[in-house]
Design a protein around this motif. Structure first.
Motif, PDB file in Angstrom:
ATOM      1  N   ASP A 183       0.828  -1.208   0.000  1.00  0.00           N
ATOM      2  CA  ASP A 183       0.000   0.000   0.000  1.00  0.00           C
ATOM      3  C   ASP A 183       0.862   1.257   0.000  1.00  0.00           C
ATOM      4  OD1 ASP A 183      -2.302  -1.544  -0.033  1.00  0.00           O
ATOM      5  OD2 ASP A 183      -2.636  -1.396   2.135  1.00  0.00           O
ATOM      6  N   ILE A 184       1.980   1.215   0.711  1.00  0.00           N
ATOM      7  CA  ILE A 184       2.897   2.362   0.716  1.00  0.00           C
ATOM      8  C   ILE A 184       3.428   2.598  -0.693  1.00  0.00           C
ATOM      9  CG2 ILE A 184       5.107   3.258   1.553  1.00  0.00           C
ATOM     10  CD1 ILE A 184       4.506   1.766   4.216  1.00  0.00           C
ATOM     11  N   PHE A 185       3.763   1.518  -1.399  1.00  0.00           N
ATOM     12  CA  PHE A 185       4.267   1.656  -2.767  1.00  0.00           C
ATOM     13  C   PHE A 185       3.241   2.361  -3.654  1.00  0.00           C
ATOM     14  CE2 PHE A 185       4.968   0.105  -7.131  1.00  0.00           C
ATOM     15  CZ  PHE A 185       6.256   0.598  -7.326  1.00  0.00           C
ATOM     16  N   SER A 186       1.952   2.111  -3.418  1.00  0.00           N
ATOM     17  CA  SER A 186       0.906   2.736  -4.233  1.00  0.00           C
ATOM     18  C   SER A 186       0.851   4.255  -4.021  1.00  0.00           C
ATOM     19  CB  SER A 186      -0.467   2.119  -3.918  1.00  0.00           C
ATOM     20  OG  SER A 186      -0.927   2.541  -2.642  1.00  0.00           O
ATOM     21  N   MET A 187       1.498   4.757  -2.983  1.00  0.00           N
ATOM     22  CA  MET A 187       1.519   6.190  -2.678  1.00  0.00           C
ATOM     23  C   MET A 187       2.721   6.903  -3.304  1.00  0.00           C
ATOM     24  SD  MET A 187       0.663   5.934   1.412  1.00  0.00           S
ATOM     25  CE  MET A 187       0.449   7.698   1.620  1.00  0.00           C
ATOM     26  N   THR A 188       3.543   6.162  -4.039  1.00  0.00           N
ATOM     27  CA  THR A 188       4.796   6.731  -4.540  1.00  0.00           C
ATOM     28  C   THR A 188       4.828   6.860  -6.055  1.00  0.00           C
ATOM     29  OG1 THR A 188       5.961   4.607  -4.854  1.00  0.00           O
ATOM     30  CG2 THR A 188       6.058   5.596  -2.654  1.00  0.00           C
ATOM     31  N   ASN A 189       5.774   7.680  -6.495  1.00  0.00           N
ATOM     32  CA  ASN A 189       6.188   7.680  -7.897  1.00  0.00           C
ATOM     33  C   ASN A 189       7.379   6.731  -7.956  1.00  0.00           C
ATOM     34  OD1 ASN A 189       4.359   9.659  -8.849  1.00  0.00           O
ATOM     35  ND2 ASN A 189       5.683  11.279  -8.070  1.00  0.00           N
ATOM     36  N   PRO A 190       7.275   5.651  -8.732  1.00  0.00           N
ATOM     37  CA  PRO A 190       8.368   4.681  -8.781  1.00  0.00           C
ATOM     38  C   PRO A 190       9.665   5.290  -9.325  1.00  0.00           C
ATOM     39  CG  PRO A 190       6.352   3.762  -9.694  1.00  0.00           C
ATOM     40  CD  PRO A 190       6.122   5.230  -9.515  1.00  0.00           C
ATOM     41  N   LEU A 191      10.784   4.789  -8.796  1.00  0.00           N
ATOM     42  CA  LEU A 191      12.113   5.261  -9.180  1.00  0.00           C
ATOM     43  C   LEU A 191      13.046   4.083  -9.402  1.00  0.00           C
ATOM     44  CD1 LEU A 191      12.594   7.785  -6.220  1.00  0.00           C
ATOM     45  CD2 LEU A 191      11.957   8.407  -8.545  1.00  0.00           C
ATOM     46  N   SER A 192      14.032   4.301 -10.255  1.00  0.00           N
ATOM     47  CA  SER A 192      15.084   3.301 -10.382  1.00  0.00           C
ATOM     48  C   SER A 192      16.111   3.544  -9.281  1.00  0.00           C
ATOM     49  CB  SER A 192      15.755   3.394 -11.759  1.00  0.00           C
ATOM     50  OG  SER A 192      16.406   4.647 -11.882  1.00  0.00           O
ATOM     51  N   LYS A 193      16.995   2.595  -9.073  1.00  0.00           N
ATOM     52  CA  LYS A 193      17.994   2.700  -8.011  1.00  0.00           C
ATOM     53  C   LYS A 193      18.870   3.943  -8.174  1.00  0.00           C
ATOM     54  CE  LYS A 193      19.717  -1.275  -6.590  1.00  0.00           C
ATOM     55  NZ  LYS A 193      20.587  -2.465  -6.405  1.00  0.00           N
ATOM     56  N   ASP A 194      19.194   4.298  -9.410  1.00  0.00           N
ATOM     57  CA  ASP A 194      20.080   5.450  -9.629  1.00  0.00           C
ATOM     58  C   ASP A 194      19.364   6.802  -9.482  1.00  0.00           C
ATOM     59  OD1 ASP A 194      18.677   5.007 -12.000  1.00  0.00           O
ATOM     60  OD2 ASP A 194      20.322   5.647 -13.274  1.00  0.00           O
ATOM     61  N   PHE A 199      15.732  -6.473  -4.676  1.00  0.00           N
ATOM     62  CA  PHE A 199      15.315  -5.081  -4.868  1.00  0.00           C
ATOM     63  C   PHE A 199      14.308  -5.008  -6.008  1.00  0.00           C
ATOM     64  CE2 PHE A 199      15.682  -0.945  -6.968  1.00  0.00           C
ATOM     65  CZ  PHE A 199      15.454  -0.095  -5.903  1.00  0.00           C
ATOM     66  N   TYR A 200      13.203  -4.281  -5.776  1.00  0.00           N
ATOM     67  CA  TYR A 200      12.191  -4.106  -6.810  1.00  0.00           C
ATOM     68  C   TYR A 200      12.281  -2.703  -7.410  1.00  0.00           C
ATOM     69  CZ  TYR A 200       7.629  -3.500  -8.992  1.00  0.00           C
ATOM     70  OH  TYR A 200       6.624  -3.204  -9.878  1.00  0.00           O
ATOM     71  N   LYS A 201      11.987  -1.691  -6.623  1.00  0.00           N
ATOM     72  CA  LYS A 201      12.033  -0.306  -7.094  1.00  0.00           C
ATOM     73  C   LYS A 201      12.186   0.623  -5.902  1.00  0.00           C
ATOM     74  CE  LYS A 201       8.965  -0.631 -11.126  1.00  0.00           C
ATOM     75  NZ  LYS A 201       9.835  -0.344 -12.227  1.00  0.00           N
ATOM     76  N   GLY A 202      12.576   1.842  -6.218  1.00  0.00           N
ATOM     77  CA  GLY A 202      12.521   2.916  -5.243  1.00  0.00           C
ATOM     78  C   GLY A 202      11.192   3.623  -5.416  1.00  0.00           C
ATOM     79  N   GLY A 203      10.881   4.490  -4.481  1.00  0.00           N
ATOM     80  CA  GLY A 203       9.650   5.261  -4.590  1.00  0.00           C
ATOM     81  C   GLY A 203       9.763   6.567  -3.832  1.00  0.00           C
ATOM     82  N   ARG A 204       9.167   7.595  -4.385  1.00  0.00           N
ATOM     83  CA  ARG A 204       9.123   8.916  -3.743  1.00  0.00           C
ATOM     84  C   ARG A 204       7.661   9.255  -3.523  1.00  0.00           C
ATOM     85  NH1 ARG A 204      12.574  12.251  -7.056  1.00  0.00           N
ATOM     86  NH2 ARG A 204      14.172  11.077  -5.938  1.00  0.00           N
ATOM     87  N   ILE A 205       7.325   9.597  -2.284  1.00  0.00           N
ATOM     88  CA  ILE A 205       5.948   9.940  -1.964  1.00  0.00           C
ATOM     89  C   ILE A 205       5.512  11.100  -2.831  1.00  0.00           C
ATOM     90  CG2 ILE A 205       4.387  10.775  -0.142  1.00  0.00           C
ATOM     91  CD1 ILE A 205       5.341   7.895   0.258  1.00  0.00           C
ATOM     92  N   THR A 206       4.369  10.968  -3.455  1.00  0.00           N
ATOM     93  CA  THR A 206       3.874  12.005  -4.344  1.00  0.00           C
ATOM     94  C   THR A 206       3.571  13.276  -3.542  1.00  0.00           C
ATOM     95  OG1 THR A 206       1.638  11.170  -4.170  1.00  0.00           O
ATOM     96  CG2 THR A 206       2.931  10.393  -6.037  1.00  0.00           C
ATOM     97  N   GLU A 207       3.867  14.410  -4.136  1.00  0.00           N
ATOM     98  CA  GLU A 207       3.693  15.697  -3.453  1.00  0.00           C
ATOM     99  C   GLU A 207       2.261  15.917  -2.982  1.00  0.00           C
ATOM    100  OE1 GLU A 207       5.978  17.986  -2.484  1.00  0.00           O
ATOM    101  OE2 GLU A 207       7.424  16.489  -3.143  1.00  0.00           O
ATOM    102  N   SER A 208       1.293  15.406  -3.724  1.00  0.00           N
ATOM    103  CA  SER A 208      -0.104  15.632  -3.341  1.00  0.00           C
ATOM    104  C   SER A 208      -0.466  14.922  -2.042  1.00  0.00           C
ATOM    105  CB  SER A 208      -1.035  15.151  -4.461  1.00  0.00           C
ATOM    106  OG  SER A 208      -0.895  13.751  -4.649  1.00  0.00           O
ATOM    107  N   LEU A 209       0.338  13.942  -1.635  1.00  0.00           N
ATOM    108  CA  LEU A 209       0.049  13.207  -0.399  1.00  0.00           C
ATOM    109  C   LEU A 209       0.742  13.810   0.810  1.00  0.00           C
ATOM    110  CD1 LEU A 209       0.244   9.587  -1.783  1.00  0.00           C
ATOM    111  CD2 LEU A 209      -1.791  10.897  -1.223  1.00  0.00           C
ATOM    112  N   LYS A 210       1.734  14.661   0.589  1.00  0.00           N
ATOM    113  CA  LYS A 210       2.451  15.260   1.703  1.00  0.00           C
ATOM    114  C   LYS A 210       1.607  16.353   2.334  1.00  0.00           C
ATOM    115  CE  LYS A 210       7.092  14.294   0.168  1.00  0.00           C
ATOM    116  NZ  LYS A 210       8.397  14.833  -0.195  1.00  0.00           N
TER     117      LYS A 210
END
Length: 185
Positions: free
Chosen positions: A109-120, A172-183
């Motif tokens: 569920d936390i992953f669904s709140m993010t914009n997916p990112l690659s490791k780099d 490792f699957y993906k990184g994620g950054r919480i979307t700004e609209s959720l902050k």
């Protein structure tokens, strides 16, 4: 006990640095803080040593302090206290206290709140997700920089690990950054 002694030393050094810097009366054009009298720099040096990452004096020391306070806490599935905590509980608690952001309770569920990112693309404070022996996301941690991340390991409790360790690299699957609209502002 060792963490308490080290933390007490850090607080003492920080307070001594603040006292020393407040005694300085030279003009702004000629004064410069030394590395040993700047409390933010002392904190960043301390956390850099403890966590094995390069932390600048402008880094989010609140995040590193939070992690330091939880290091060694045992793992407990569904737990959310210092008596025991799981990976999503640890991540949720950190985001609540450090970033004033409410996360959902499990790693998928936390992953669904993010914009997916690659490791780099990862930046300090981003999330890292793993699919451990599963087709779905089963683990989450918080990226610290230098390929290191903090998480609640099911075998070691709250620890700092390296994304390049064979185990974590494999799952490792993906990184994620919480979307700004959720902050929360």
């Amino acid at each position: 006990m060792k963490k308490v002694i080290i933390f007490t030393l850090l607080v003492s050094l920080t307070l001594a640095g603040k006292a020393q810097s407040s005694k300085t009366t030279s003009s702004p054009s000629t004064s410069s803080k030394t590395e040993t009298s700047d409390p933010d720099n002392l904190a960043s040096q301390f956390f850099s040593q403890v966590m094995g990452v390069a932390i600048s004096a402008t880094s989010n020391t609140k995040m590193y302090q939070f992690i330091y306070d939880w290091l060694g806490t045992p793992y407990r599935f569904g737990g959310n206290t210092k008596k025991g905590i799981d990976c999503s509980g640890f991540t949720k608690a950190m985001y609540d206290k450090v970033f004033n952001t409410t996360l959902l309770r499990n790693s998928r569920d936390i992953f669904s709140m993010t914009n997916p990112l690659s490791k780099d693309e990862l930046k300090v404070g981003d999330l890292v997700f793993f699919k451990i022996k599963s087709k779905s996301i089963t683990h989450v941690g918080v990226y610290l920089g230098d390929n290191r991340f903090a998480h609640a390991s099911s075998s070691r409790g709250v620890v700092i690990s390296d994304l390049n360790e064979p185990y974590y690299s494999r799952y490792f699957y993906k990184g994620g950054r919480i979307t700004e609209s959720l902050k929360e502002e």
